[in-house]
Write an enzyme that holds these catalytic residues in place. Structure first.
Site, PDB file in Angstrom:
ATOM      1  N   ASP A  35      50.317  39.266  51.691  1.00 32.63           N
ATOM      2  CA  ASP A  35      51.100  40.506  51.563  1.00 32.63           C
ATOM      3  C   ASP A  35      51.414  41.223  52.887  1.00 32.63           C
ATOM      4  O   ASP A  35      50.528  41.379  53.732  1.00 32.63           O
ATOM      5  CB  ASP A  35      50.314  41.545  50.751  1.00 32.63           C
ATOM      6  N   GLU A 217      49.815  44.528  40.936  1.00 24.87           N
ATOM      7  CA  GLU A 217      49.366  44.622  42.319  1.00 24.87           C
ATOM      8  C   GLU A 217      50.428  45.317  43.172  1.00 24.87           C
ATOM      9  O   GLU A 217      51.593  45.405  42.786  1.00 24.87           O
ATOM     10  CB  GLU A 217      49.094  43.212  42.886  1.00 24.87           C
TER      11      GLU A 217
HETATM   12  C1  FRU Z   1      48.389  40.483  46.272  1.00 24.39           C
HETATM   13  C2  FRU Z   1      46.898  40.629  46.517  1.00 24.39           C
HETATM   14  C3  FRU Z   1      46.501  42.092  46.527  1.00 24.39           C
HETATM   15  C4  FRU Z   1      45.251  42.078  47.351  1.00 24.39           C
HETATM   16  C5  FRU Z   1      45.552  41.005  48.362  1.00 24.39           C
HETATM   17  C6  FRU Z   1      44.368  40.204  48.781  1.00 24.39           C
HETATM   18  O1  FRU Z   1      48.903  39.257  46.703  1.00 24.39           O
HETATM   19  O2  FRU Z   1      46.184  39.919  45.533  1.00 24.39           O
HETATM   20  O3  FRU Z   1      46.331  42.657  45.251  1.00 24.39           O
HETATM   21  O4  FRU Z   1      45.009  43.319  47.948  1.00 24.39           O
HETATM   22  O5  FRU Z   1      46.507  40.147  47.783  1.00 24.39           O
HETATM   23  O6  FRU Z   1      44.705  39.305  49.799  1.00 24.39           O
END
Ligand code: FRU
Length: 523
Positions: A35, A217
């Protein structure tokens, strides 16, 4: 995130794949990323922090990597900004410029940058088993970061409370910080309020609604004027969902509505399933509602999109992670794995009376750079024409306006080889009878590295005055399609074999008139 790690292949010192390295999409030099985090504009630079494994090229050891860019196209990677340690992984979050020094971390003259991130606590921590929100701050323009001694600043004693997006809410009566975060497994966005970024009070929650099969998310909430009208401001709530997105696996949905500083209320026309798809029970009703939900991108590879804070001129610019948790850890690239999408500017535009997002990629002005393929219009009947080679092998921007005639299908074969001996290429096809725009990567090159990779994605695209407008950005390992001025977007990764570099316009089953076609090269 959770299920994606189950089947990570052991690394077997894979050979480097420089031909897949994007020209204009950000990748880390030799590590993993997911992300985008903490997108912020400050002192003339765009900062892109990102979920990063500093020690490898699969997910793990989550820390915030860091890159900066003056133009959102050319990025410089910097050392890891916020590193995991023995007690916590650093999950996703956001950065704000604390102009009023509400946190006391900087000064009014030299405001601190404050990162609000999720502490994913490890067994060694007193908070083991929970995800909670923490702060780090920078007083040197984002280059070095210090964790706040009072962390975590907000806990719900939950194992799935994460991804805080913080912004300054400027209401009629008062101004305060608002955080949108998720209770991922309850399919809820939760809103909190703070005066100083350190102490937070619960405001409200939103969800489940529309796509709710997977975890929710990386939310984002921001206002936008409808068609540039300052008297008609709507709020947009972005909610990323994994799995259960429209093209399969992970993807980003959004809602349009109102936010009064306390609660987000989605407009009725945003809510195709007000209590979530699961509440519909009938699978065909669920499938229809999934198609009618609002999607940022109809392709396979745009996830965790969030927007910059403090962007100049009030612009709302997002970046997404160009990948999908279905196969993310298996992409055939080395030594890096994963890239970001292009930055995309968002606007809200009335579509038959309802406000919907439109997106344009942030690209340099092309006036003098495009290679015009034809002056004036040209009617094609059942033919295919190779696009100029001058741009071949670099990132290419194809802009086309095509007046639909009697043709049954038209579009492009992208990243094809000269004799099709390697693979056909990536097929972008518009079917005039169904008004469906399809991106087919089943014969795009290397598709065999994961069973879920070969795929066909599509979106409904109505012609405007009989014309189909396409802006297609082709980089070495991706295709991003912006149809009808960005009202529909399709993003797919592709892994063409070396030598698959050229593009072709194809008209089948009748005639079509090319009104405009330019190809520009970017490096
Ligand atoms: C989204 C996610 C978020 C988390 C991060 C962990 O892709 O799963 O929810 O904070 O990636 O790498």
């Amino acid at each position: 995130m959770s299920s994606s790690l189950d089947a990570v292949r052991p690394e077997t010192a894979p050979a480097a794949t420089p031909w897949f390295r994007p020209a204009i999409h950000f990748t880390a030099a030799d590590t993993w990323l997911n992300d985008p985090n903490g997108l912020v504009f400050h002192n003339g630079l765009y900062h892109l922090f990102f979920q990063n494994n500093p020690y490898g090229n699969v997910w793990g050891n989550m820390s915030w990597g860091h890159a900066t860019s003056p133009d959102l196209l050319h990025w410089t990677e910097h050392p890891v900004a916020i590193a995991c340690d023995s007690t916590e992984d650093i999950f996703s979050g956001s950065v704000v410029v604390d102009h009023g020094n509400t946190s006391g971390f900087g000064s009014a003259a030299a405001p601190a940058l404050v990162a609000v991130y999720t502490s994913a606590f490890k067994d060694t921590s007193a908070h083991s088993g929970t995800q909670a929100q923490s702060l780090a701050y920078s007083t040197d323009g984002g280059m070095t970061w210090r964790k706040y001694s009072g962390n975590p600043v907000l806990t719900r004693h939950s194992a799935h409370f994460r991804d805080p997006k913080v912004f300054l809410y400027e209401g009629d009566a008062c101004t305060y910080w608002v955080m949108a975060a998720v209770e991922a497994q309850q399919q809820k966005v939760v809103f909190y309020r703070s005066e100083d970024l350190k102490s937070w009070d619960f405001l409200s929650d939103f969800g489940p609604a529309n796509a709710d099969e997977g975890e929710w998310e990386c939310p984002d909430l921001f206002p936008l004027e409808v068609d540039g009208d300052p008297d008609n401001v709507k709020w947009v709530l972005i909610v990323n969902v994994n799995p259960g997105a429209v093209a399969g696996g992970s993807g980003g949905q959004y809602f349009v509505g109102a936010f009064d500083g306390v609660s987000f209320v989605a407009d009725a026309d945003s809510l195709v399933a007000p209590s979530g798809l699961a509440s519909l029970r009938d699978p065909s009703a669920q499938a229809a509602a999934l198609q009618q939900s609002l999607w940022l991108d109809w392709g396979r590879d745009c996830y965790a999109s969030v927007s910059f804070s403090n962007a100049p001129d009030g612009r709302r610019i997002i970046i997404g992670w160009m990948n999908n948790w279905d196969y993310a850890n298996h992409l055939p690239t080395s030594p890096w794995r994963s890239s970001m999408t292009l930055a995309r500017e968002l606007r809200l535009s009335n579509d038959s009376g309802v406000p919907r997002l439109v997106q344009q990629p942030v690209l340099p002005a092309f006036q003098d750079r495009g290679l015009p393929w034809t002056e004036g219009s040209l009617e094609l009947a059942d033919s295919s024409v190779k696009l100029p080679d001058a741009a071949s092998g670099r990132a290419q921007v194809i802009e086309a306006e095509i007046l639909l005639g009697t043709a049954e299908r038209l579009g492009f074969t992208l990243l094809e080889s000269s004799d099709h001996s390697l693979a056909l290429g990536t097929v972008l096809r518009y079917d005039t009878a169904t008004a469906r725009l399809t991106l087919d990567r089943t014969q795009s090159g290397d598709t065999g590295f994961h069973a879920k990779f070969a795929s066909v994605e599509s979106v409904q695209v109505a012609p405007v005055d009989g014309v189909l407008k396409l802006l297609v950005v082709v980089d070495h390992a991706s295709v991003e399609v912006f149809a009808q001025d960005g009202t529909a977007v399709l993003t797919d990764l592709v892994f063409p074999h070396p030598g698959q570099t050229s593009n072709r316009l194809v008209v089948e089953g009748g005639t079509a008139t090319v009104l405009k076609l330019t190809v520009s090269a970017l490096a």
